[in-house]
Motif scaffolding. Structure first.
Motif, PDB file in Angstrom:
ATOM      1  N   PRO A 125      -6.200   8.357  23.169  1.00  0.00           N
ATOM      2  CA  PRO A 125      -7.454   7.686  23.652  1.00  0.00           C
ATOM      3  C   PRO A 125      -8.383   6.707  22.764  1.00  0.00           C
ATOM      4  O   PRO A 125      -8.388   6.883  21.618  1.00  0.00           O
ATOM      5  CB  PRO A 125      -8.442   8.810  24.020  1.00  0.00           C
ATOM      6  N   ARG A 126      -8.851   5.720  23.290  1.00  0.00           N
ATOM      7  CA  ARG A 126      -9.863   4.655  22.847  1.00  0.00           C
ATOM      8  C   ARG A 126      -9.233   4.298  21.352  1.00  0.00           C
ATOM      9  O   ARG A 126      -9.933   4.275  20.391  1.00  0.00           O
ATOM     10  CB  ARG A 126     -11.020   5.190  22.637  1.00  0.00           C
ATOM     11  N   PRO A 127      -7.970   3.829  21.269  1.00  0.00           N
ATOM     12  CA  PRO A 127      -7.377   3.251  19.892  1.00  0.00           C
ATOM     13  C   PRO A 127      -8.551   2.016  19.626  1.00  0.00           C
ATOM     14  O   PRO A 127      -8.746   1.174  20.372  1.00  0.00           O
ATOM     15  CB  PRO A 127      -6.160   2.739  20.582  1.00  0.00           C
ATOM     16  N   ARG A 128      -8.683   1.955  18.244  1.00  0.00           N
ATOM     17  CA  ARG A 128      -9.613   0.747  17.846  1.00  0.00           C
ATOM     18  C   ARG A 128      -8.602  -0.021  16.619  1.00  0.00           C
ATOM     19  O   ARG A 128      -7.906  -0.836  17.040  1.00  0.00           O
ATOM     20  CB  ARG A 128     -10.855   1.379  17.008  1.00  0.00           C
ATOM     21  N   THR A 129      -9.103   0.286  15.235  1.00  0.00           N
ATOM     22  CA  THR A 129      -8.371  -0.272  14.419  1.00  0.00           C
ATOM     23  C   THR A 129      -7.902   0.728  13.307  1.00  0.00           C
ATOM     24  O   THR A 129      -8.209   1.781  13.410  1.00  0.00           O
ATOM     25  CB  THR A 129      -9.141  -1.377  13.670  1.00  0.00           C
ATOM     26  N   LEU A 130      -7.038   0.009  12.561  1.00  0.00           N
ATOM     27  CA  LEU A 130      -6.720   1.007  11.315  1.00  0.00           C
ATOM     28  C   LEU A 130      -6.076   0.461  10.198  1.00  0.00           C
ATOM     29  O   LEU A 130      -5.769  -0.598  10.293  1.00  0.00           O
ATOM     30  CB  LEU A 130      -5.271   1.799  11.746  1.00  0.00           C
ATOM     31  N   SER A 131      -6.485   0.789   9.020  1.00  0.00           N
ATOM     32  CA  SER A 131      -6.243   0.168   7.827  1.00  0.00           C
ATOM     33  C   SER A 131      -4.928   0.533   7.253  1.00  0.00           C
ATOM     34  O   SER A 131      -4.340   1.343   7.682  1.00  0.00           O
ATOM     35  CB  SER A 131      -7.084   0.673   6.525  1.00  0.00           C
ATOM     36  N   ARG A 132      -4.249  -0.542   6.775  1.00  0.00           N
ATOM     37  CA  ARG A 132      -2.761  -0.353   6.105  1.00  0.00           C
ATOM     38  C   ARG A 132      -2.608   0.717   5.282  1.00  0.00           C
ATOM     39  O   ARG A 132      -1.833   1.662   5.244  1.00  0.00           O
ATOM     40  CB  ARG A 132      -2.287  -1.779   5.686  1.00  0.00           C
ATOM     41  N   ALA A 133      -3.682   1.114   4.464  1.00  0.00           N
ATOM     42  CA  ALA A 133      -3.725   1.911   3.414  1.00  0.00           C
ATOM     43  C   ALA A 133      -3.694   3.308   4.210  1.00  0.00           C
ATOM     44  O   ALA A 133      -2.899   4.329   3.953  1.00  0.00           O
ATOM     45  CB  ALA A 133      -5.082   1.828   2.619  1.00  0.00           C
ATOM     46  N   ASP A 134      -4.447   3.576   5.320  1.00  0.00           N
ATOM     47  CA  ASP A 134      -4.419   4.822   6.221  1.00  0.00           C
ATOM     48  C   ASP A 134      -2.975   5.070   6.957  1.00  0.00           C
ATOM     49  O   ASP A 134      -2.498   6.035   6.960  1.00  0.00           O
ATOM     50  CB  ASP A 134      -5.341   4.822   7.106  1.00  0.00           C
ATOM     51  N   LEU A 135      -2.382   3.693   7.357  1.00  0.00           N
ATOM     52  CA  LEU A 135      -1.082   3.837   7.850  1.00  0.00           C
ATOM     53  C   LEU A 135       0.077   4.426   6.938  1.00  0.00           C
ATOM     54  O   LEU A 135       0.882   5.137   7.303  1.00  0.00           O
ATOM     55  CB  LEU A 135      -0.597   2.703   8.539  1.00  0.00           C
ATOM     56  N   ALA A 136      -0.090   3.804   5.733  1.00  0.00           N
ATOM     57  CA  ALA A 136       0.716   4.137   4.704  1.00  0.00           C
ATOM     58  C   ALA A 136       0.584   5.601   4.179  1.00  0.00           C
ATOM     59  O   ALA A 136       1.557   6.258   4.088  1.00  0.00           O
ATOM     60  CB  ALA A 136       0.719   3.247   3.464  1.00  0.00           C
ATOM     61  N   HIS A 137      -0.743   5.923   4.450  1.00  0.00           N
ATOM     62  CA  HIS A 137      -0.817   7.683   4.075  1.00  0.00           C
ATOM     63  C   HIS A 137      -0.337   8.460   5.014  1.00  0.00           C
ATOM     64  O   HIS A 137       0.228   9.394   4.707  1.00  0.00           O
ATOM     65  CB  HIS A 137      -2.545   7.766   4.120  1.00  0.00           C
ATOM     66  N   TYR A 138      -0.381   7.952   6.449  1.00  0.00           N
ATOM     67  CA  TYR A 138       0.141   8.872   7.500  1.00  0.00           C
ATOM     68  C   TYR A 138       1.985   8.779   7.311  1.00  0.00           C
ATOM     69  O   TYR A 138       2.422   9.938   7.245  1.00  0.00           O
ATOM     70  CB  TYR A 138       0.034   8.342   8.762  1.00  0.00           C
ATOM     71  N   HIS A 189       6.548   9.985  -6.216  1.00  0.00           N
ATOM     72  CA  HIS A 189       7.770   9.747  -5.709  1.00  0.00           C
ATOM     73  C   HIS A 189       8.410   8.671  -6.717  1.00  0.00           C
ATOM     74  O   HIS A 189       7.870   7.986  -7.124  1.00  0.00           O
ATOM     75  CB  HIS A 189       7.829   9.400  -4.128  1.00  0.00           C
ATOM     76  N   ARG A 190       9.933   9.062  -6.481  1.00  0.00           N
ATOM     77  CA  ARG A 190      10.615   7.642  -6.966  1.00  0.00           C
ATOM     78  C   ARG A 190      11.153   6.827  -5.775  1.00  0.00           C
ATOM     79  O   ARG A 190      11.628   7.413  -4.503  1.00  0.00           O
ATOM     80  CB  ARG A 190      11.901   8.192  -7.599  1.00  0.00           C
ATOM     81  N   VAL A 191      10.868   5.410  -6.024  1.00  0.00           N
ATOM     82  CA  VAL A 191      10.948   4.465  -4.909  1.00  0.00           C
ATOM     83  C   VAL A 191      11.836   3.267  -5.120  1.00  0.00           C
ATOM     84  O   VAL A 191      11.993   2.843  -6.337  1.00  0.00           O
ATOM     85  CB  VAL A 191       9.487   3.880  -4.500  1.00  0.00           C
ATOM     86  N   THR A 192      12.877   3.190  -4.017  1.00  0.00           N
ATOM     87  CA  THR A 192      13.722   1.927  -4.427  1.00  0.00           C
ATOM     88  C   THR A 192      13.085   1.005  -3.362  1.00  0.00           C
ATOM     89  O   THR A 192      12.866   1.443  -1.956  1.00  0.00           O
ATOM     90  CB  THR A 192      15.131   2.117  -3.817  1.00  0.00           C
ATOM     91  N   ARG A 251       0.774  -1.368  -0.168  1.00  0.00           N
ATOM     92  CA  ARG A 251      -0.116  -0.095   0.061  1.00  0.00           C
ATOM     93  C   ARG A 251       0.943   1.342   0.214  1.00  0.00           C
ATOM     94  O   ARG A 251       0.439   2.271  -0.718  1.00  0.00           O
ATOM     95  CB  ARG A 251      -0.837  -0.017   1.325  1.00  0.00           C
ATOM     96  N   LEU A 252       1.933   1.288   0.767  1.00  0.00           N
ATOM     97  CA  LEU A 252       2.834   2.325   0.704  1.00  0.00           C
ATOM     98  C   LEU A 252       3.561   2.553  -0.729  1.00  0.00           C
ATOM     99  O   LEU A 252       3.403   3.812  -1.264  1.00  0.00           O
ATOM    100  CB  LEU A 252       3.823   2.016   1.772  1.00  0.00           C
ATOM    101  N   LEU A 253       3.648   1.459  -1.371  1.00  0.00           N
ATOM    102  CA  LEU A 253       4.330   1.521  -2.561  1.00  0.00           C
ATOM    103  C   LEU A 253       3.390   2.293  -3.622  1.00  0.00           C
ATOM    104  O   LEU A 253       3.719   3.223  -4.416  1.00  0.00           O
ATOM    105  CB  LEU A 253       4.895   0.311  -3.148  1.00  0.00           C
ATOM    106  N   ASP A 254       1.960   1.624  -3.641  1.00  0.00           N
ATOM    107  CA  ASP A 254       1.047   2.181  -4.377  1.00  0.00           C
ATOM    108  C   ASP A 254       0.856   3.656  -4.374  1.00  0.00           C
ATOM    109  O   ASP A 254       0.714   4.397  -5.430  1.00  0.00           O
ATOM    110  CB  ASP A 254      -0.215   1.459  -4.199  1.00  0.00           C
ATOM    111  N   GLN A 255       0.932   3.871  -3.090  1.00  0.00           N
ATOM    112  CA  GLN A 255       0.343   5.385  -2.789  1.00  0.00           C
ATOM    113  C   GLN A 255       1.810   6.413  -3.209  1.00  0.00           C
ATOM    114  O   GLN A 255       1.451   7.620  -3.666  1.00  0.00           O
ATOM    115  CB  GLN A 255      -0.022   5.750  -1.483  1.00  0.00           C
ATOM    116  N   ALA A 256       2.959   5.956  -2.826  1.00  0.00           N
ATOM    117  CA  ALA A 256       4.152   6.729  -2.840  1.00  0.00           C
ATOM    118  C   ALA A 256       4.336   7.070  -4.463  1.00  0.00           C
ATOM    119  O   ALA A 256       4.600   8.023  -5.168  1.00  0.00           O
ATOM    120  CB  ALA A 256       5.230   6.097  -2.573  1.00  0.00           C
ATOM    121  N   LEU A 257       4.033   5.768  -5.400  1.00  0.00           N
ATOM    122  CA  LEU A 257       4.263   5.975  -6.880  1.00  0.00           C
ATOM    123  C   LEU A 257       2.972   6.926  -7.322  1.00  0.00           C
ATOM    124  O   LEU A 257       3.359   7.670  -8.362  1.00  0.00           O
ATOM    125  CB  LEU A 257       4.342   4.622  -7.739  1.00  0.00           C
TER     126      LEU A 257
END
Length: 209
Positions: A177-190, A25-28, A15-21
């Protein structure tokens, strides 16, 4: 930016690669299974292992940031986090790359106000079951926080394969406070969208929906 990514063939890394490209961005990307990563004009894929720096460290120079998506669900003793990060930091120092973002887990540290059910689940089930993983993650955090790099440690809760929402909460150097869940896509976005955010440098960030 020129980004250097570890763990690129995993769920978060993909997901990080997909969003970065997609953002130009250029990615290795370093991956043990490079054949699982789709090619792209701005993507260089290296077949390698974070524990074997000789295969990738000479390529690191000239990049703007390193992002580590390393992960493991193995219950056996591991050094992939601590030994891997030791090699990453040494290579970054040699190459003059200063910006580092890596991922651990919100379960490494629970606030005293956490609900009893969460404390019983994490402290009584999850941590004992994955004690080797959490021990090595803790070592990795110590290695990162004592470095002189511009680092950010991101601590997500349970990750899902949900969609990118761009809707999440964060807390720097304190519990969320009150952590729940998070999508990998949103983590990559951050991770991608806070590389230049100097308020997140040298900070541990908790994140959740």
């Amino acid at each position: 930016m020129r980004l250097f990514v570890f763990g690129a063939s995993g769920g978060l890394g993909a997901r990080l690669l997909d969003q970065a490209l997609g953002s130009g961005h250029r990615v290795t990307a370093v991956a043990r299974t490079p054949e699982s990563i789709p090619g792209h004009a701005r993507l260089t894929i290296l077949s390698g292992n974070v524990l074997e720096p000789h295969g990738w460290r000479r390529v690191l120079a000239g990049h703007d940031a390193v992002l580590s998506c390393l992960g493991s669900a193995d219950r056996r003793p591991t050094t992939v986090y601590s030994q891997g990060m030791t090699g990453i930091i040494a290579a970054m120092r040699d190459s003059g790359v200063r910006r580092l973002t890596c991922v651990t887990s919100a379960s490494l540290s629970l606030p005293p106000t956490a609900p009893l059910s969460r404390r019983l689940l994490i402290g009584g089930v999850v941590r004992p079951l994955y004690r080797h993983l959490y021990t090595d993650m803790t070592k990795m955090e110590d290695i990162v926080t004592t470095s002189d790099l511009d680092w950010t440690i991101v601590r997500p809760p349970k990750l899902t394969d949900g969609e990118l929402t761009r809707e999440y909460r964060t807390a720097a150097n304190q519990h969320l406070p009150r952590p729940r869940t998070l999508s990998r896509a949103d983590l990559a976005h951050y991770m991608l969208n806070h590389l230049d955010d100097q308020t997140s440098w040298r900070s541990t960030i908790e994140i959740s929906r």
